[in-house]
Design a protein around this motif. Structure first.
Motif, PDB file in Angstrom:
ATOM      1  N   SER A 288      33.225  94.961 -48.999  1.00 31.59           N
ATOM      2  CA  SER A 288      34.113  93.991 -47.992  1.00 31.59           C
ATOM      3  C   SER A 288      34.318  94.596 -46.825  1.00 31.59           C
ATOM      4  O   SER A 288      34.438  96.104 -46.730  1.00 31.59           O
ATOM      5  CB  SER A 288      34.993  93.540 -48.681  1.00 31.59           C
ATOM      6  N   LEU A 289      34.844  94.173 -45.745  1.00 31.80           N
ATOM      7  CA  LEU A 289      35.416  94.800 -44.707  1.00 31.80           C
ATOM      8  C   LEU A 289      36.937  93.919 -44.075  1.00 31.80           C
ATOM      9  O   LEU A 289      36.710  92.818 -44.132  1.00 31.80           O
ATOM     10  CB  LEU A 289      34.301  94.764 -43.318  1.00 31.80           C
ATOM     11  N   ARG A 290      37.786  94.806 -43.770  1.00 39.28           N
ATOM     12  CA  ARG A 290      38.872  94.327 -43.198  1.00 39.28           C
ATOM     13  C   ARG A 290      38.534  93.949 -41.781  1.00 39.28           C
ATOM     14  O   ARG A 290      38.165  94.909 -41.054  1.00 39.28           O
ATOM     15  CB  ARG A 290      40.129  94.892 -43.435  1.00 39.28           C
ATOM     16  N   SER A 291      38.817  92.822 -41.187  1.00 40.20           N
ATOM     17  CA  SER A 291      38.434  92.517 -39.783  1.00 40.20           C
ATOM     18  C   SER A 291      39.388  92.809 -38.953  1.00 40.20           C
ATOM     19  O   SER A 291      39.079  92.960 -37.721  1.00 40.20           O
ATOM     20  CB  SER A 291      38.138  90.746 -39.817  1.00 40.20           C
ATOM     21  N   GLY A 292      40.604  93.376 -39.206  1.00 44.50           N
ATOM     22  CA  GLY A 292      41.656  93.511 -38.329  1.00 44.50           C
ATOM     23  C   GLY A 292      42.403  92.299 -37.954  1.00 44.50           C
ATOM     24  O   GLY A 292      43.412  92.469 -37.053  1.00 44.50           O
ATOM     25  N   ARG A 293      41.999  91.204 -38.449  1.00 44.37           N
ATOM     26  CA  ARG A 293      42.946  89.937 -38.144  1.00 44.37           C
ATOM     27  C   ARG A 293      43.644  89.690 -39.505  1.00 44.37           C
ATOM     28  O   ARG A 293      43.391  90.137 -40.493  1.00 44.37           O
ATOM     29  CB  ARG A 293      41.851  88.963 -37.802  1.00 44.37           C
ATOM     30  N   ALA A 294      44.673  88.648 -39.411  1.00 45.79           N
ATOM     31  CA  ALA A 294      45.567  88.237 -40.582  1.00 45.79           C
ATOM     32  C   ALA A 294      45.863  87.026 -40.101  1.00 45.79           C
ATOM     33  O   ALA A 294      45.734  86.215 -39.236  1.00 45.79           O
ATOM     34  CB  ALA A 294      46.585  88.978 -40.827  1.00 45.79           C
ATOM     35  N   TYR A 295      46.385  86.183 -41.443  1.00 52.10           N
ATOM     36  CA  TYR A 295      46.704  84.745 -41.018  1.00 52.10           C
ATOM     37  C   TYR A 295      48.271  84.973 -41.071  1.00 52.10           C
ATOM     38  O   TYR A 295      48.985  85.716 -41.794  1.00 52.10           O
ATOM     39  CB  TYR A 295      46.395  84.056 -42.199  1.00 52.10           C
ATOM     40  N   TYR A 296      48.975  84.287 -40.077  1.00 56.53           N
ATOM     41  CA  TYR A 296      50.422  84.341 -40.009  1.00 56.53           C
ATOM     42  C   TYR A 296      51.093  82.943 -39.788  1.00 56.53           C
ATOM     43  O   TYR A 296      50.386  81.844 -39.318  1.00 56.53           O
ATOM     44  CB  TYR A 296      50.798  84.886 -38.327  1.00 56.53           C
ATOM     45  N   LEU A 297      52.344  82.965 -40.338  1.00 55.92           N
ATOM     46  CA  LEU A 297      53.106  81.515 -40.045  1.00 55.92           C
ATOM     47  C   LEU A 297      53.844  82.120 -38.715  1.00 55.92           C
ATOM     48  O   LEU A 297      54.882  82.977 -38.816  1.00 55.92           O
ATOM     49  CB  LEU A 297      53.964  81.528 -41.116  1.00 55.92           C
ATOM     50  N   VAL A 298      53.619  81.139 -37.694  1.00 57.02           N
ATOM     51  CA  VAL A 298      54.471  81.430 -36.600  1.00 57.02           C
ATOM     52  C   VAL A 298      55.393  80.587 -36.191  1.00 57.02           C
ATOM     53  O   VAL A 298      55.080  79.154 -36.296  1.00 57.02           O
ATOM     54  CB  VAL A 298      53.414  81.460 -35.407  1.00 57.02           C
ATOM     55  N   THR A 299      56.609  80.851 -35.871  1.00 57.42           N
ATOM     56  CA  THR A 299      57.550  79.743 -35.594  1.00 57.42           C
ATOM     57  C   THR A 299      58.483  80.087 -34.274  1.00 57.42           C
ATOM     58  O   THR A 299      58.228  81.290 -33.788  1.00 57.42           O
ATOM     59  CB  THR A 299      58.533  79.660 -36.757  1.00 57.42           C
ATOM     60  N   PRO A 300      58.896  79.142 -33.539  1.00 60.99           N
ATOM     61  CA  PRO A 300      59.461  79.493 -32.322  1.00 60.99           C
ATOM     62  C   PRO A 300      60.963  79.993 -32.378  1.00 60.99           C
ATOM     63  O   PRO A 300      61.652  79.926 -33.600  1.00 60.99           O
ATOM     64  CB  PRO A 300      59.750  77.989 -31.716  1.00 60.99           C
ATOM     65  N   GLU A 301      61.184  80.993 -31.576  1.00 57.51           N
ATOM     66  CA  GLU A 301      62.501  81.826 -31.518  1.00 57.51           C
ATOM     67  C   GLU A 301      63.743  80.906 -31.236  1.00 57.51           C
ATOM     68  O   GLU A 301      64.638  81.105 -31.759  1.00 57.51           O
ATOM     69  CB  GLU A 301      62.562  82.968 -30.639  1.00 57.51           C
ATOM     70  N   ARG A 302      63.508  79.640 -30.565  1.00 59.33           N
ATOM     71  CA  ARG A 302      64.576  78.952 -30.209  1.00 59.33           C
ATOM     72  C   ARG A 302      65.287  78.450 -31.421  1.00 59.33           C
ATOM     73  O   ARG A 302      64.558  77.872 -32.424  1.00 59.33           O
ATOM     74  CB  ARG A 302      64.052  77.916 -29.309  1.00 59.33           C
ATOM     75  N   GLY A 303      66.635  78.239 -31.108  1.00 61.73           N
ATOM     76  CA  GLY A 303      67.533  77.404 -32.134  1.00 61.73           C
ATOM     77  C   GLY A 303      67.258  77.763 -33.627  1.00 61.73           C
ATOM     78  O   GLY A 303      66.666  78.769 -34.021  1.00 61.73           O
ATOM     79  N   GLU A 304      68.148  77.153 -34.258  1.00 59.81           N
ATOM     80  CA  GLU A 304      68.462  77.460 -35.560  1.00 59.81           C
ATOM     81  C   GLU A 304      67.261  76.600 -36.484  1.00 59.81           C
ATOM     82  O   GLU A 304      66.585  75.544 -36.237  1.00 59.81           O
ATOM     83  CB  GLU A 304      69.847  76.512 -36.111  1.00 59.81           C
ATOM     84  N   GLU A 305      66.810  77.236 -37.767  1.00 61.17           N
ATOM     85  CA  GLU A 305      65.516  76.814 -38.333  1.00 61.17           C
ATOM     86  C   GLU A 305      66.013  75.542 -39.062  1.00 61.17           C
ATOM     87  O   GLU A 305      67.265  75.692 -39.897  1.00 61.17           O
ATOM     88  CB  GLU A 305      65.098  77.875 -39.134  1.00 61.17           C
ATOM     89  N   ARG A 306      65.192  74.577 -39.063  1.00 63.81           N
ATOM     90  CA  ARG A 306      65.567  73.579 -39.834  1.00 63.81           C
ATOM     91  C   ARG A 306      65.358  73.413 -41.241  1.00 63.81           C
ATOM     92  O   ARG A 306      64.449  74.415 -41.757  1.00 63.81           O
ATOM     93  CB  ARG A 306      64.552  72.238 -39.278  1.00 63.81           C
ATOM     94  N   PRO A 307      66.204  72.886 -42.194  1.00 62.57           N
ATOM     95  CA  PRO A 307      65.951  73.133 -43.527  1.00 62.57           C
ATOM     96  C   PRO A 307      64.604  72.921 -44.215  1.00 62.57           C
ATOM     97  O   PRO A 307      64.316  73.575 -45.098  1.00 62.57           O
ATOM     98  CB  PRO A 307      67.071  72.074 -44.140  1.00 62.57           C
ATOM     99  N   ALA A 308      64.021  71.917 -43.786  1.00 61.56           N
ATOM    100  CA  ALA A 308      62.620  71.476 -44.065  1.00 61.56           C
ATOM    101  C   ALA A 308      61.616  72.816 -43.870  1.00 61.56           C
ATOM    102  O   ALA A 308      60.902  73.096 -44.844  1.00 61.56           O
ATOM    103  CB  ALA A 308      62.041  70.283 -43.522  1.00 61.56           C
ATOM    104  N   LEU A 309      61.618  73.356 -42.713  1.00 63.99           N
ATOM    105  CA  LEU A 309      60.998  74.484 -42.298  1.00 63.99           C
ATOM    106  C   LEU A 309      61.105  75.695 -43.004  1.00 63.99           C
ATOM    107  O   LEU A 309      60.363  76.373 -43.547  1.00 63.99           O
ATOM    108  CB  LEU A 309      60.878  74.722 -40.907  1.00 63.99           C
ATOM    109  N   ALA A 310      62.631  75.926 -43.307  1.00 66.14           N
ATOM    110  CA  ALA A 310      62.966  76.938 -44.068  1.00 66.14           C
ATOM    111  C   ALA A 310      62.388  76.993 -45.558  1.00 66.14           C
ATOM    112  O   ALA A 310      62.037  77.916 -46.117  1.00 66.14           O
ATOM    113  CB  ALA A 310      64.499  77.193 -44.089  1.00 66.14           C
ATOM    114  N   ALA A 311      62.428  75.699 -45.965  1.00 65.18           N
ATOM    115  CA  ALA A 311      61.867  75.620 -47.455  1.00 65.18           C
ATOM    116  C   ALA A 311      60.404  75.768 -47.488  1.00 65.18           C
ATOM    117  O   ALA A 311      59.867  76.249 -48.469  1.00 65.18           O
ATOM    118  CB  ALA A 311      62.406  74.195 -47.939  1.00 65.18           C
ATOM    119  N   PHE A 312      59.651  75.092 -46.421  1.00 62.56           N
ATOM    120  CA  PHE A 312      58.340  75.458 -46.321  1.00 62.56           C
ATOM    121  C   PHE A 312      57.836  77.025 -46.383  1.00 62.56           C
ATOM    122  O   PHE A 312      57.037  77.273 -47.111  1.00 62.56           O
ATOM    123  CB  PHE A 312      57.801  74.601 -45.358  1.00 62.56           C
ATOM    124  N   GLN A 313      58.604  77.634 -45.473  1.00 62.85           N
ATOM    125  CA  GLN A 313      58.490  79.010 -45.254  1.00 62.85           C
ATOM    126  C   GLN A 313      58.545  79.917 -46.589  1.00 62.85           C
ATOM    127  O   GLN A 313      57.703  80.737 -47.008  1.00 62.85           O
ATOM    128  CB  GLN A 313      59.088  79.761 -44.290  1.00 62.85           C
TER     129      GLN A 313
END
Length: 324
Positions: A288-313
């Motif tokens: 196998s070979l590590r491709s140098g890529r990864a899967y990320y969860l990306v969220t906006p910096e703006r504002g306070e995180e919503r409860p639903a999104l915090a629970a999902f994360q």
């Protein structure tokens, strides 16, 4: 006492309020008129628009006449076969169609929030969403039945402020993620690729050597044009055909092609777990070979995180932790 002065003052204030109210009124036609126009523009037919909207043709005609008067432009012209959009009408139709769709989507979102903690609208790379995330969402529903997740596919960075997305599941290099302005990212899984193929291509062997793989048809991934060349460089084998072979846009397409014996595919194991479990695909070489890529969860910096999104994360990170 002469009260003409105060009366004139009151009158002036009333006129000012009326003027301000008039000038602040939004220049937006009625939604019914816009819905009639959108349907008539798509069909270029008042009759078919009326059928779609379950109203009479005369009602559509009245709404469109009122809209043209409101705009001060002609939206349709008469033809021998009915009506056709004018140039101004075609431009206006292109502008309002996505806005009506967005309004409908926002309305459905509002309706779906009844009694829920919230709705998450997620942008995701397609194969990861289909092959990895969706099969695991039932566990989120069991833990948080109040959360609804909408998913649309996106493969490139975007401005969250210009979209309705709350978060993104993105695959890229650390540099690409770092350059995504106005966001914060959490790494989920590193992308590790390995060669797989249909069992028949092994011709009874447990696996093939890298040199033997170089002589087989190689299935190419459109978003990773150098993947095979990097893999052969890593195993120290010269492969003149490393860039040759049919090219597919999505990993899911490449996996299906490999399962049907069209060649060897270089794909992340995490995206082909069902095919490996069913024996439709087998590991052609365990290098196998590590491709140098990864899967990320990306969220906006703006504002306070919503409860639903915090629970999902939290759910997502716990899921990744259990699988590591």
């Amino acid at each position: 006492m002469n009260d003409c002065g105060p009366r004139r003052l009151v009158a002036s204030v009333v006129h000012a309020v009326v003027y301000i109210s008039h000038t602040m009124r939004r220049k937006i036609p009625s939604l019914q008129a816009l819905a009639c126009f959108d349907a008539a523009a798509r069909h270029e037919s008042y009759t078919r628009a009326a059928q779609e909207l379950a109203v009479t043709q005369s009602a559509v005609s009245r709404q469109l006449s009122a809209l043209e008067s409101f705009l001060g432009i002609a939206l349709f012209r008469r033809t021998r076969h009915g009506v056709a959009l004018t140039l101004s009408g075609a431009d206006y139709a292109r502008q309002i169609a996505p806005r009506l769709q967005a309004l409908e989507r926002d309305t459905l979102d509002a309706m779906s929030r009844q009694g829920t903690q919230g709705v998450i609208t997620l942008a995701a790379v397609p194969t990861f969403a289909t092959r990895w995330l969706l099969p695991r969402l039932p566990s989120l529903a069991a833990l948080h039945p109040e959360i609804i997740v909408h998913i649309e596919t996106r493969t490139r960075p975007f401005l969250f402020a210009d979209t309705e997305f709350d978060a993104a599941l993105y695959c890229g290099t650390p540099e690409q993620v770092a350059n995504w302005a106005g966001t914060r990212a959490v790494v989920l899984l590193e992308e590790e690729v390995l060669p797989v193929c249909a069992p028949a291509l092994l011709a009874g062997k447990n696996q093939l050597t890298p040199a033997a793989l170089a002589r087989l048809p190689l299935l190419q991934q459109g978003t990773r044009p150098d993947a095979w060349r990097q893999w052969f460089d890593a195993v120290g084998v010269e492969a003149t055909a490393a860039l040759s072979g049919p090219r597919y846009e999505l990993y899911s397409m490449t996996a299906v092609a490999a399962a049907h014996g069209m060649g060897v595919a270089l794909v992340p194991r995490l995206l082909i777990e069902p095919e490996l479990a069913r024996g439709e695909l087998v590991v052609a070489c365990k290098r196998s070979l590590r491709s140098g890529r990864a899967y990320y969860l990306v969220t906006p910096e703006r504002g306070e995180e919503r409860p639903a999104l915090a629970a999902f994360q939290t759910w997502l990170l716990n899921l990744v932790l259990m699988q590591s």
